[in-house]
Design a protein around this motif. Structure first.
Motif, PDB file in Angstrom:
ATOM      1  N   GLU A 123       1.689   0.043   5.152  1.00 44.76           N
ATOM      2  CA  GLU A 123       0.430  -0.604   4.716  1.00 44.76           C
ATOM      3  C   GLU A 123      -0.717   0.401   4.760  1.00 44.76           C
ATOM      4  OE1 GLU A 123       1.977  -3.556   3.361  1.00 44.76           O
ATOM      5  OE2 GLU A 123      -0.212  -3.656   3.515  1.00 44.76           O
ATOM      6  N   ARG A 125      -0.644   3.656   4.583  1.00 38.88           N
ATOM      7  CA  ARG A 125      -0.521   4.712   3.569  1.00 38.88           C
ATOM      8  C   ARG A 125      -1.098   4.226   2.240  1.00 38.88           C
ATOM      9  NH1 ARG A 125       4.781   5.363   5.942  1.00 38.88           N
ATOM     10  NH2 ARG A 125       4.747   7.159   7.382  1.00 38.88           N
ATOM     11  N   LYS A 126      -0.898   2.918   1.977  1.00 44.42           N
ATOM     12  CA  LYS A 126      -1.431   2.344   0.723  1.00 44.42           C
ATOM     13  C   LYS A 126      -2.961   2.348   0.781  1.00 44.42           C
ATOM     14  CE  LYS A 126       1.964  -1.139   0.183  1.00 44.42           C
ATOM     15  NZ  LYS A 126       1.847  -2.502   0.714  1.00 44.42           N
ATOM     16  N   ASP A 127      -3.526   1.948   1.921  1.00 45.73           N
ATOM     17  CA  ASP A 127      -4.986   1.793   2.026  1.00 45.73           C
ATOM     18  C   ASP A 127      -5.723   3.097   2.281  1.00 45.73           C
ATOM     19  OD1 ASP A 127      -4.399  -1.301   3.874  1.00 45.73           O
ATOM     20  OD2 ASP A 127      -4.320  -0.833   1.724  1.00 45.73           O
ATOM     21  N   PRO A 129      -4.803   6.631   1.172  1.00 49.88           N
ATOM     22  CA  PRO A 129      -3.894   7.566   0.494  1.00 49.88           C
ATOM     23  C   PRO A 129      -4.031   9.025   0.967  1.00 49.88           C
ATOM     24  CG  PRO A 129      -5.410   6.519  -1.068  1.00 49.88           C
ATOM     25  CD  PRO A 129      -5.620   5.869   0.248  1.00 49.88           C
TER      26      PRO A 129
END
Ligand code: AVJ
Length: 321
Positions: A123, A125-127, A129
């Motif tokens: 999660e 890593r998505k928010d 980058p």
């Protein structure tokens, strides 16, 4: 094949047998005492998340308020492009505040629950980058290796939530020394510490009207019955949380309502009426007493922040040579 499987499996077996051994020892001693780490199976972690949303349980929202309002001050003392190492990383609510506010180059959450850790990391890593997220599947109370990628980066430890309060003072000192050794000589440590306060507030925070803390406490008996073949009758025990003023700590207990014999792991354990299992201590500090503990554990207090009511505190500690 999931590379983490063999490690996760060995950690799982190790923790299962440790649970069995610790429970057998806990139920054989007088007074009976069990580590609060055994609260946190999936159901327990969920119950704790519910506790953090209770009107009586002030620590979580108060600490979030401090991290939100003092983010700029905290960022001012964090070295640029630092690596943030979180001990016992559960939900990422708190660290996200720091990641939003501070110029952090990498984040290494350390926790024993591998799957939860990986899910949270994905999660993040998505928010974030641009952020290197390097989860460490380990027991943070024992020595562990930091990821190679952050070895040359400035290190900042993060230990929120007053989880240090669960340790006996000598264990808290040992933990801070171990963290000092893991993070290295120029490290910084950000740590959340619950403060001494009016006993009524403390009592309410651990005896909430909805009874969630009682369920959280009882959950360790549910776990013993499920995982260790126990036959605890939950209705024969009550939740009790008291503030021990002399020891500056909240004590959680499970009290036997009547004389009874419980069977676990094929062994029988007798309880007198009123006999307790001490399931958690939650030490409350003053700013001065925590600073003294830190100084005695290889750290020098650099700054501390509290809320307006001085109910909770966040401390920045510098590693001492
Ligand atoms: C997660 C250990 C900080 O001691 O306040 C909450 C756990 N126990 N309600 C605490 C807890 C009962 C909590 N810590």
């Amino acid at each position: 094949m999931n590379v983490h499987a063999p490690l996760a499996l060995s950690l799982l077996n190790a923790s299962a047998s440790a649970f069995a051994a610790d429970v057998a020892e806990a139920l054989s001693q007088h007074p009976k005492k069990l580590s609060p780490k055994y609260f946190y199976d999936e159901a327990g972690s969920e119950l704790f998340e519910q506790i953090t949303r209770l009107p009586e349980y002030y620590p979580t929202r108060t600490e979030l308020g401090i991290l939100r309002s003092r983010g700029k001050d905290i960022n001012a003392i964090i070295p640029k492009n630092a690596a943030l190492i979180e001990f016992g990383a559960g939900a990422t609510t708190k660290v996200r505040l720091l990641l939003d506010e501070c110029d952090v180059g990498a984040y290494a959450p350390v926790d024993i629950s591998g799957d939860f850790l990986q899910a949270q990391a994905a999660e993040l890593r998505k928010d974030f980058p641009g952020l290197k997220v390097l989860p460490v599947n380990a027991d943070f109370t024992a020595p562990f290796d930091l990821p190679g990628d952050i070895r040359m980066m400035p290190k900042v430890g993060f230990f929120p939530g007053s989880t240090l309060g669960n340790f006996e003072p000598h264990e808290a000192c040992a933990f801070l020394r171990s963290a000092r050794a893991i993070l290295g000589k120029d490290a910084l440590m950000l740590i959340g510490i619950d403060l001494e306060k009016d006993e009524k507030l403390l009592h309410a925070a651990y005896n909430d009207a909805a009874g969630v803390t009682g369920k959280f406490n009882m959950n360790v008996l549910v776990r013993i019955n499920r995982e260790l073949g126990g036959d605890f009758d939950l209705s024969a025990f009550t939740h009790r949380a008291i503030y021990n003023k002399e020891r500056h700590r909240i004590e959680m207990h499970l009290i036997a309502r009547k004389p009874q014999t419980v069977h676990v792991l094929g062994r029988s354990f007798a309880f007198r009426a009123g006999e307790s299992i001490h399931t958690e201590s939650s030490y409350k500090y003053s700013i001065e007493r925590f600073a003294a503990l830190a100084r005695g554990s290889g750290w020098e207090p650099k700054a501390s922040w509290t809320d307006a009511d001085k109910h909770f505190s966040v401390h920045a500690l510098m590693a001492v040579e």
